[in-house]
Design a protein around this motif. Structure first.
Motif, short mmCIF file in Angstrom:
data_model
loop_
_atom_site.label_atom_id
_atom_site.label_comp_id
_atom_site.label_asym_id
_atom_site.label_seq_id
_atom_site.Cartn_x
_atom_site.Cartn_y
_atom_site.Cartn_z
N LEU A 69 0.74 -1.07 0.09
CA LEU A 69 -0.06 0.07 -0.01
C LEU A 69 0.96 1.18 0.10
CD1 LEU A 69 -2.93 0.79 0.05
CD2 LEU A 69 -2.78 1.03 2.56
N ALA A 70 1.92 1.39 0.80
CA ALA A 70 2.75 2.24 1.04
C ALA A 70 3.54 2.57 -0.44
CB ALA A 70 4.01 2.30 2.06
N ALA A 71 4.11 1.55 -1.06
CA ALA A 71 4.50 1.62 -2.78
C ALA A 71 3.70 2.03 -3.44
CB ALA A 71 5.18 0.28 -2.86
N SER A 72 2.34 1.63 -3.46
CA SER A 72 1.49 1.83 -4.36
C SER A 72 0.85 3.72 -4.33
CB SER A 72 -0.05 1.26 -4.00
OG SER A 72 -0.85 1.34 -4.76
N PHE A 73 0.88 3.74 -3.15
CA PHE A 73 0.73 5.37 -2.79
C PHE A 73 1.91 6.15 -3.53
CE2 PHE A 73 -2.86 4.53 -0.08
CZ PHE A 73 -3.60 5.78 -0.16
N ALA A 75 3.89 5.19 -6.03
CA ALA A 75 3.92 5.11 -7.41
C ALA A 75 2.59 5.86 -8.04
CB ALA A 75 3.56 3.65 -7.70
N ASN A 76 1.48 5.58 -7.38
CA ASN A 76 0.36 6.74 -7.77
C ASN A 76 0.37 8.25 -7.54
OD1 ASN A 76 -2.04 4.99 -8.94
ND2 ASN A 76 -1.30 3.85 -7.09
N CYS A 77 1.14 8.42 -6.61
CA CYS A 77 1.34 9.93 -6.44
C CYS A 77 2.36 10.34 -7.55
CB CYS A 77 2.14 10.13 -5.30
SG CYS A 77 2.34 11.99 -4.65
N ILE A 78 3.43 9.68 -8.05
CA ILE A 78 4.18 10.09 -9.36
C ILE A 78 3.38 9.93 -10.45
CG2 ILE A 78 6.07 9.14 -10.56
CD1 ILE A 78 7.48 8.33 -7.88
N ILE A 79 2.74 8.77 -10.74
CA ILE A 79 1.90 8.94 -12.07
C ILE A 79 0.86 9.75 -12.15
CG2 ILE A 79 0.43 7.29 -13.29
CD1 ILE A 79 2.13 4.86 -12.11
N PHE A 80 0.14 10.13 -10.96
CA PHE A 80 -1.01 11.08 -10.85
C PHE A 80 -0.41 12.43 -10.91
CE2 PHE A 80 -3.94 7.55 -10.18
CZ PHE A 80 -5.09 8.04 -10.63
N GLY A 81 0.73 12.80 -10.46
CA GLY A 81 1.25 14.05 -10.45
C GLY A 81 1.66 14.34 -11.83
N ILE A 82 1.93 13.21 -12.52
CA ILE A 82 2.58 13.67 -14.04
C ILE A 82 1.27 13.89 -14.94
CG2 ILE A 82 3.72 12.48 -15.81
CD1 ILE A 82 5.55 11.20 -14.14
N LEU A 83 0.30 13.11 -14.78
CA LEU A 83 -0.83 13.15 -15.51
C LEU A 83 -1.83 13.96 -15.30
CD1 LEU A 83 -1.24 9.40 -16.08
CD2 LEU A 83 -0.15 10.95 -17.66
N GLN A 84 -1.88 14.55 -13.91
CA GLN A 84 -2.79 15.35 -13.29
C GLN A 84 -2.85 16.85 -14.15
OE1 GLN A 84 -5.01 14.42 -11.08
NE2 GLN A 84 -5.94 16.20 -10.29
N PRO A 85 -3.78 17.65 -14.40
CA PRO A 85 -3.78 18.79 -14.90
C PRO A 85 -3.16 19.84 -13.89
CG PRO A 85 -5.84 17.72 -15.27
CD PRO A 85 -5.31 17.07 -14.60
N SER A 92 -7.21 15.57 -3.96
CA SER A 92 -8.55 15.99 -4.09
C SER A 92 -9.22 14.75 -5.21
CB SER A 92 -8.86 17.22 -4.52
OG SER A 92 -8.29 17.74 -5.59
N ASN A 93 -8.34 14.29 -5.76
CA ASN A 93 -8.77 13.47 -6.94
C ASN A 93 -9.12 11.95 -6.12
OD1 ASN A 93 -9.17 11.73 -9.07
ND2 ASN A 93 -7.20 12.52 -10.39
N SER A 94 -10.37 11.56 -6.40
CA SER A 94 -10.79 10.30 -5.77
C SER A 94 -10.26 9.10 -6.54
CB SER A 94 -12.34 10.16 -5.67
OG SER A 94 -12.97 10.44 -7.10
N ALA A 95 -10.05 9.53 -7.72
CA ALA A 95 -9.46 8.29 -8.70
C ALA A 95 -7.75 7.91 -8.02
CB ALA A 95 -9.11 8.50 -9.95
N PHE A 96 -6.95 8.74 -7.38
CA PHE A 96 -5.92 8.61 -6.77
C PHE A 96 -6.05 7.52 -5.70
CE2 PHE A 96 -2.97 9.79 -3.38
CZ PHE A 96 -1.92 9.52 -4.01
N TYR A 97 -6.97 7.69 -4.82
CA TYR A 97 -7.13 6.90 -3.70
C TYR A 97 -7.70 5.62 -4.03
CZ TYR A 97 -6.25 11.27 -1.06
OH TYR A 97 -5.69 12.37 -0.43
N ILE A 98 -8.50 5.49 -4.96
CA ILE A 98 -9.15 4.32 -5.63
C ILE A 98 -8.10 3.38 -6.12
CG2 ILE A 98 -10.53 3.17 -7.23
CD1 ILE A 98 -12.40 5.84 -6.76
N PHE A 99 -7.28 4.06 -7.17
CA PHE A 99 -6.33 3.23 -7.80
C PHE A 99 -4.92 2.89 -6.84
CE2 PHE A 99 -8.49 4.60 -11.37
CZ PHE A 99 -8.34 3.18 -12.18
N ALA A 100 -4.69 3.76 -5.67
CA ALA A 100 -3.67 3.37 -4.91
C ALA A 100 -3.95 2.09 -4.21
CB ALA A 100 -3.48 4.59 -3.89
N VAL A 101 -5.34 1.98 -3.59
CA VAL A 101 -5.71 0.97 -2.79
C VAL A 101 -5.80 -0.19 -3.70
CG1 VAL A 101 -7.33 0.03 -1.40
CG2 VAL A 101 -6.75 2.47 -1.01
N LEU A 102 -6.55 -0.18 -4.83
CA LEU A 102 -6.89 -1.31 -5.70
C LEU A 102 -5.23 -1.89 -6.34
CD1 LEU A 102 -9.86 -0.24 -8.00
CD2 LEU A 102 -9.77 -2.01 -6.44
#
Length: 124
Positions: A69-73, A75-85, A92-102
């Motif tokens: 879960l820590a590694a996922s957060f 990784a998702n922080c980096i990926i969403f940080g790059i792709l996020q407008p 504040s993006n709920s998809a960030f949390y959903i995909f981090a947990v999933l």
């Protein structure tokens, strides 16, 4: 070799989940494309962690899930940080949390099923 299966099955599973959540239909091109998008973060972040944790294998161990879960957060922080407008907040993006947990749950389950073998109890 089982490490490769864990990564491939996790990426394929996340591709199916993504398609169900966002594409809403079965499209082969979407499944294959998204599997590649999920494959590389799993290779970079989860696979090294998996090698480390297989020194003391335990099936469905909660601590291993917390590590994933820590590694996922991260990784998702980096990926969403790059792709996020640029004007939107990442947290504040709920998809960030959903995909981090999933992504953590899917990898933890496949890792536990395929690799984490319980050691037989030794008789005293």
């Amino acid at each position: 070799m089982k490490y490769n299966y864990t990564v491939l099955l996790s990426a394929a599973t996340m591709s199916v989940i993504y398609s169900i959540l966002y594409v809403h239909q079965f499209v082969i091109a979407a499944l294959i494309t998204m599997a590649f998008y999920f494959l590389f973060p799993y290779l970079i972040f989860a696979l090294p962690l998996q090698y480390y944790m297989n020194k003391k294998p335990k099936r469905f161990h909660p601590l291993y899930f917390i590590y994933y879960l820590a590694a996922s957060f991260i990784a998702n922080c980096i990926i969403f940080g790059i792709l996020q407008p640029s004007g939107e907040s990442l947290f504040s993006n709920s998809a960030f949390y959903i995909f981090a947990v999933l992504t953590a749950v899917v990898y933890w389950v496949w890792d536990s099923v395929l690799l984490q073998k319980q050691r037989p109890a030794t008789e005293a």
